[in-house]
Design an enzyme around this catalytic site. Structure first.
Site, PDB file in Angstrom:
ATOM      1  N   LYS A   1      11.457  31.010   0.103  1.00 44.45           N
ATOM      2  CA  LYS A   1      10.400  31.247  -1.071  1.00 44.45           C
ATOM      3  C   LYS A   1       9.924  32.590  -1.169  1.00 44.45           C
ATOM      4  O   LYS A   1      10.122  33.213  -0.062  1.00 44.45           O
ATOM      5  CB  LYS A   1       9.512  30.222  -1.147  1.00 44.45           C
ATOM      6  CG  LYS A   1       8.652  29.975   0.024  1.00 44.45           C
ATOM      7  CD  LYS A   1       7.674  29.087   0.196  1.00 44.45           C
ATOM      8  CE  LYS A   1       8.115  27.524   0.312  1.00 44.45           C
ATOM      9  NZ  LYS A   1       8.033  26.566  -0.758  1.00 44.45           N
ATOM     10  N   ARG A   2       9.186  32.975  -2.113  1.00 44.26           N
ATOM     11  CA  ARG A   2       8.526  34.328  -2.135  1.00 44.26           C
ATOM     12  C   ARG A   2       7.603  34.498  -0.936  1.00 44.26           C
ATOM     13  O   ARG A   2       6.965  33.360  -0.417  1.00 44.26           O
ATOM     14  CB  ARG A   2       7.719  34.554  -3.516  1.00 44.26           C
ATOM     15  CG  ARG A   2       8.557  34.871  -4.860  1.00 44.26           C
ATOM     16  CD  ARG A   2       9.473  36.110  -4.723  1.00 44.26           C
ATOM     17  NE  ARG A   2       8.597  37.172  -4.426  1.00 44.26           N
ATOM     18  CZ  ARG A   2       8.541  38.076  -5.594  1.00 44.26           C
ATOM     19  NH1 ARG A   2       9.489  37.822  -6.444  1.00 44.26           N
ATOM     20  NH2 ARG A   2       8.014  39.045  -5.538  1.00 44.26           N
TER      21      ARG A   2
ATOM     22  N   HIS B   1       1.152  27.660 -14.870  1.00 47.78           N
ATOM     23  CA  HIS B   1       1.822  27.750 -13.664  1.00 47.78           C
ATOM     24  C   HIS B   1       1.145  28.247 -12.658  1.00 47.78           C
ATOM     25  O   HIS B   1       1.837  28.288 -11.500  1.00 47.78           O
ATOM     26  CB  HIS B   1       3.253  28.368 -13.713  1.00 47.78           C
ATOM     27  CG  HIS B   1       4.154  28.034 -14.634  1.00 47.78           C
ATOM     28  ND1 HIS B   1       5.353  27.246 -14.389  1.00 47.78           N
ATOM     29  CD2 HIS B   1       4.465  28.083 -16.047  1.00 47.78           C
ATOM     30  CE1 HIS B   1       6.027  27.097 -15.583  1.00 47.78           C
ATOM     31  NE2 HIS B   1       5.442  27.649 -16.512  1.00 47.78           N
TER      32      HIS B   1
ATOM     33  N   LYS C   1       1.691  30.825   0.797  1.00 49.13           N
ATOM     34  CA  LYS C   1       2.670  30.073   0.964  1.00 49.13           C
ATOM     35  C   LYS C   1       2.847  29.961   2.711  1.00 49.13           C
ATOM     36  O   LYS C   1       3.419  29.332   3.272  1.00 49.13           O
ATOM     37  CB  LYS C   1       3.964  30.742   0.470  1.00 49.13           C
ATOM     38  CG  LYS C   1       3.883  30.465  -0.985  1.00 49.13           C
ATOM     39  CD  LYS C   1       5.263  31.138  -1.509  1.00 49.13           C
ATOM     40  CE  LYS C   1       5.128  31.238  -3.222  1.00 49.13           C
ATOM     41  NZ  LYS C   1       5.569  30.063  -3.859  1.00 49.13           N
TER      42      LYS C   1
ATOM     43  N   THR D   1       9.557  24.295  -6.639  1.00 49.03           N
ATOM     44  CA  THR D   1      10.601  23.683  -6.784  1.00 49.03           C
ATOM     45  C   THR D   1      11.755  23.583  -5.618  1.00 49.03           C
ATOM     46  O   THR D   1      12.657  22.612  -5.648  1.00 49.03           O
ATOM     47  CB  THR D   1      11.403  24.339  -8.178  1.00 49.03           C
ATOM     48  OG1 THR D   1      11.334  25.638  -8.001  1.00 49.03           O
ATOM     49  CG2 THR D   1      10.560  23.760  -9.454  1.00 49.03           C
TER      50      THR D   1
ATOM     51  N   LYS E   1      14.735  20.937  -4.278  1.00 54.21           N
ATOM     52  CA  LYS E   1      16.137  21.413  -4.032  1.00 54.21           C
ATOM     53  C   LYS E   1      16.292  20.861  -2.752  1.00 54.21           C
ATOM     54  O   LYS E   1      17.422  20.199  -2.227  1.00 54.21           O
ATOM     55  CB  LYS E   1      16.411  22.630  -4.330  1.00 54.21           C
ATOM     56  CG  LYS E   1      16.251  23.047  -5.844  1.00 54.21           C
ATOM     57  CD  LYS E   1      16.128  24.644  -5.915  1.00 54.21           C
ATOM     58  CE  LYS E   1      15.363  24.994  -7.225  1.00 54.21           C
ATOM     59  NZ  LYS E   1      15.049  26.366  -7.331  1.00 54.21           N
TER      60      LYS E   1
HETATM   61  O1  DL6 Z   1       6.352  26.109 -12.423  1.00 51.06           O
HETATM   62  C1  DL6 Z   1       7.226  26.672 -11.709  1.00 51.06           C
HETATM   63  C2  DL6 Z   1       6.697  27.446 -10.223  1.00 51.06           C
HETATM   64  C3  DL6 Z   1       5.919  26.568  -9.617  1.00 51.06           C
HETATM   65  O2  DL6 Z   1       6.803  25.727  -9.073  1.00 51.06           O
HETATM   66  C4  DL6 Z   1       5.246  27.477  -8.510  1.00 51.06           C
HETATM   67  O3  DL6 Z   1       4.496  26.520  -7.620  1.00 51.06           O
HETATM   68  C5  DL6 Z   1       4.224  28.516  -8.863  1.00 51.06           C
HETATM   69  O4  DL6 Z   1       3.856  29.323  -7.958  1.00 51.06           O
HETATM   70  C6  DL6 Z   1       4.901  29.222 -10.257  1.00 51.06           C
HETATM   71  N1  DL6 Z   1       4.014  30.218 -10.732  1.00 51.06           N
HETATM   72  C7  DL6 Z   1       4.235  31.398 -10.887  1.00 51.06           C
HETATM   73  C8  DL6 Z   1       3.130  31.973 -11.762  1.00 51.06           C
HETATM   74  N2  DL6 Z   1       3.453  33.290 -12.228  1.00 51.06           N
HETATM   75  N3  DL6 Z   1       2.726  33.564 -12.809  1.00 51.06           N
HETATM   76  N4  DL6 Z   1       1.771  33.900 -13.750  1.00 51.06           N
HETATM   77  O5  DL6 Z   1       5.278  31.826 -10.848  1.00 51.06           O
HETATM   78  O6  DL6 Z   1       5.716  28.329 -11.114  1.00 51.06           O
END
Ligand code: DL6
Length: 822
Positions: free
Chosen positions: A554-555, A363, A560, A662, A666
């Protein structure tokens, strides 16, 4: 014989009402005169859970069939969001429950709002796991989600003086009606200690792991019902406990505190979710957590398999185990330990079974997020696993040596244990070596994996690699969170889209229809009014629902680039200050997101947003044309309120950094138009919705690399662009921080002298594209059409499609419909 309606699982309003009262009396010992709103929430949830359990029992019976393969999803995080309303929708009893609750003098929305959401995840990865659980059940795929029942989930965020303050998330405080503790279902997990080696009477070399401590994992099951089907899967989360809650021997010896501390140490393992901090190395507890839940889960799967007469050698016929990132990757070594040490399977066969059982999803491309463990620390927690990994690695590197004719670079890059004086265990390498399939989460991400972090793996095992673009569940992210838009859609194309999101294309024929456009925009406006009310309540900021709602949620992270957004806000502000009559299309910039508690620059980014908000929102010259809001405590509940109200979706990460995203999906599903870079799933979203319905800006991933290799100097961009320079100078001079210029110095230094994420390089093109956004918004019909087309073309991004792809290509598991018997 009673009909189902007359039994405790009927779905009519009268039966539901009776069920609620029954729970209130007989389960909770309350009656209407003294029952609180929370009591009613609990009673209603228990009533709903009864109906889930009826389906859950039928599903489990079906899965106990020896021929039934089960998907096992291993994830350290599940960001589920509240259950009640979602279950009402999936059961198809929302309206009936509304009637039941009205007849009890209760407002259903109030009761729904009582639920404390289980925030057992940090962000995208955990939320993806939750969407996948919904889709697995909806597609009638037998599945068990395994994870950790954290006592404290992701921290609650408050904003004080513009700064993020973290508070404990005590989500279990008032009880959790959705889970069922299976006290009898527990597994022992060893930790620490040392390994003894001996030769048994048959002359076999054996290892005996003498642990430093033993923890018990207790199963807590949450039923996960699919949409309008009887399939009800299990989310099995493990809670850690001391094997004996009280050690009498120690007590009798007068070492009372010793006896208690053992309990505390054991319980600590599932106590708290780790925030995804920058610095996470060296956290023993985190490794213990990962091992704890993976060991319980594998022991559980093996027990299920053997209890049905399965042979250990054919474990992979019963289960396919998906590793959600590297957090559960220790499972590869644990599977080997269980097979070799416990079930006495020969090493080669054990490795074959393991490799046929596991698949790994990556991820992230961010190097700092790729997990490694210091070998000494690893050994102190898992001494036997270190030996196993060394042996896996030895044999594995032998194979690599032969295949690569001794290519030293390849050997050292593929090694599970890094060379050098400070040896590290590389979890991504362990996952890759032990899995039969490896996938990324968006097309671009999967391509970049093959070119960068997993390049050498791809070179030797290309057949293992595939892409599985993420998706999100339309049940939660449209039907539940945006009921008005969903009804409007269904009024035109029927309800089929809820289970088959491709049917949304049926909306395209109405995209030019002025009356449909009007209806669409009316719903959008309603949702904006609702959000405006909440913003006022929560932040005391009054915003205008007819302004553009520009949403960046988002975080909070440098990649970002929330700071790029705020620099644009400052530029707009300055345009107004310099020319008070400047035409600026009214806009409300809405930010939300949590910063990892140890991530200093991310916390400064929040402070910068709130500081700019304080100045811009109060300045009379602005005349409310721009407003800035930081909406606190971004979580699933708040996301459900924000997405439906968004006009613009900010997806502005540095190209090549966001694996997928994601939230982008949405927002688009709910009719927001994206301003974004060619990053993650943005690329595919743009392909689907059409370039003309997407606001693209910024460097591509190749250009980013090119620029970096040429020696990127952010200072040049600062000097070359007067708007950018002014904005940065203002931040630096303390214009937004009561003339205290030092507040943001770390952030500014990072931007001017490092700018790892090319904020300054993308500024100009971002600002230019934002002008196009404003221009487009002025043309109401054009905007409405673009918004409708965005939603209409989002079929691909249903998590049902993602899960189907996993099922067909990786898991080789098909639907197994469940019958309900009265
Ligand atoms: O796949 C789900 C999500 C992605 O949509 C994000 O782009 C990505 O930043 C996130 N990845 C994490 C990595 N954490 N760790 N290791 O949260 O996954």
């Amino acid at each position: 014989i009673l009909t189902r309606e007359e039994t405790r699982t009927g779905l009519g309003p009268e039966t539901l009402k009776r069920a609620i009262l029954n729970h209130l009396f007989y389960n909770q010992g309350k009656f209407p005169e003294i029952a609180t709103r929370n009591d009613y929430y609990m009673a209603m949830s228990f009533a709903v859970r009864d109906r889930l359990l009826q389906r859950w029992v039928a599903s489990v019976k079906k899965y106990l069939n020896a021929d039934q393969k089960i998907v096992s999803y291993l994830s350290a995080e599940y960001l589920l969001g509240p259950h009640l309303a979602n279950n009402l929708i999936n059961l198809g009893i929302y309206e009936n429950m509304e009637k039941a609750s009205n007849s009890l003098g209760m407002n259903l929305d109030w009761l729904i709002a009582k639920e404390q959401e289980p925030g057992l995840g940090n962000g995208g990865l955990g939320r993806l796991a939750a969407c996948y659980m919904d889709s697995l059940a909806t597609l009638e795929i037998p599945a068990i989600g395994y994870g950790i029942r954290y006592q404290f989930g992701i921290f609650e965020q408050d904003i004080k003086d513009g700064w993020q303050i973290e508070d404990t998330d005590n989500w279990l405080r008032r009880g959790n009606p959705w889970e069922i503790a299976k006290r009898e279902l527990g597994y022992d997990v060893k930790l620490g200690g040392y390994v003894q080696h001996y030769t048994d009477i048959n002359g076999k070399f054996k290892a005996n792991w003498i642990p430093g401590m033993i923890v018990k994992g207790i199963a807590y099951d949450t039923p996960i019902l699919g949409y309008r089907v009887n399939t009800c899967n299990t989310l099995r989360l493990w809670k850690s406990e001391a094997p004996k809650s009280f050690d009498f021997q120690t007590f009798n010896q007068g070492l009372y505190s010793g006896a208690v501390s053992d309990k505390t140490v054991c319980e600590n393992i599932s106590k708290v979710l780790y925030p995804n901090d920058e610095q996470r190395e060296g956290k023993i507890l985190r490794l213990q957590q990962q091992y704890f839940f993976v060991s319980c889960s594998l022991q559980d799967m093996i027990a299920i398999h053997l209890s049905q007469g399965g042979k250990i050698e054919r474990f992979y016929d019963k289960f396919v185990v998906q590793l959600n990132d590297t957090h559960p990757a220790i499972g590869v070594a644990e599977m080997m330990r269980l097979l070799v040490d416990v079930y006495e399977v020969e090493w080669d066969l054990a490795w074959d079974i393991t490799k046929k059982s596991f698949a790994y999803t990556n991820h992230t491309l961010l190097p700092e997020a790729l997990e490694t463990w210091d070998q000494d620390l690893f050994q102190s927690v898992l001494p036997r696993h270190l030996e196993i990994i060394q042996e896996i690695n030895r044999r594995f590197l032998d194979e690599v040596t032969i295949r690569t004719y001794g290519d030293q670079d390849l050997i050292s890059s593929l090694s599970i244990i890094s060379d050098g004086p400070w040896k590290k265990i590389r979890m991504a390498n362990l996952a890759c070596a032990g899995s039969f399939a490896i996938n990324g989460v968006a097309a671009l991400h999967s391509e970049l994996l093959k070119k960068t972090v997993l390049k050498d793996w791809y070179q030797l095992w290309p057949e293992k690699f595939s892409n599985k673009t993420n998706g999100v569940t339309p049940r939660r992210w449209m039907v539940l969170s945006n009921p008005k838009l969903s009804s409007l859609i269904s009024s035109k194309i029927g309800e089929g889209w809820i289970k088959n999101l491709d049917e949304l294309t049926g909306l395209e024929q109405y995209a030019d229809d002025p009356s449909f456009q009007q209806e669409w925009m009316v719903v959008k406006h309603e949702m904006k009014k609702d959000l405006a009310k909440r913003i006022l309540q929560r932040t005391k900021i009054k915003v205008d629902p007819s302004s553009i709602f520009d949403v960046h949620v988002k975080r909070i992270h440098e990649y970002k680039r929330q700071h790029l957004n705020i620099l644009h806000v400052i530029a707009l502000y300055n345009r107004i200050k310099q020319n008070p009559d400047a035409e600026v299309v009214p806009r409300t910039f809405i930010f939300a997101g949590k910063a990892a508690p140890g991530y200093h620059l991310a916390k400064l980014m929040i402070k910068l947003i709130t500081s700019v908000a304080d100045v811009v929102n109060q300045d009379p010259i602005v005349k409310d044309r721009i407003k800035v809001v930081f909406y606190p405590n971004y979580n699933v509940t708040n996301a459900q309120r924000i997405y439906p109200a968004a006009d613009v979706s900010e997806q502005i990460s540095t190209a090549g950094k966001e694996a997928s995203g994601t939230g982008n999906m949405k927002l688009s599903m709910n009719g927001a138009l994206t301003i974004g870079t060619l990053d993650g799933a943005n690329v595919e979203i743009r392909d689907c919705v059409g370039a003309e319905n997407f606001f693209l800006f910024g460097l591509t991933e190749e250009e980013v690399q090119q620029k970096k290799s040429e020696g990127y100097n952010p200072f040049d961009y600062y000097m070359a662009n007067p708007e950018l320079k002014l904005a940065i100078d203002q931040i630096n001079s303390g214009y937004f921080s009561h003339m205290n210029g030092s507040v943001f110095k770390d952030l500014i230094n990072s931007l001017l002298y490092h700018d790892q994420y090319l904020v300054l390089a993308d500024f100009e093109s971002y600002v230019a594209e934002q002008e196009r956004v404003a221009e487009a918004y002025k043309d109401k019909q054009r905007w409405a059409k673009m918004s409708i087309l965005n939603a209409a073309r989002m079929g691909k991004f249903s998590s049902d499609r993602s899960i189907k792809d996993y099922c067909d290509d990786i898991w080789k598991v098909g639907p197994s419909p469940v019958e309900l018997v009265d």
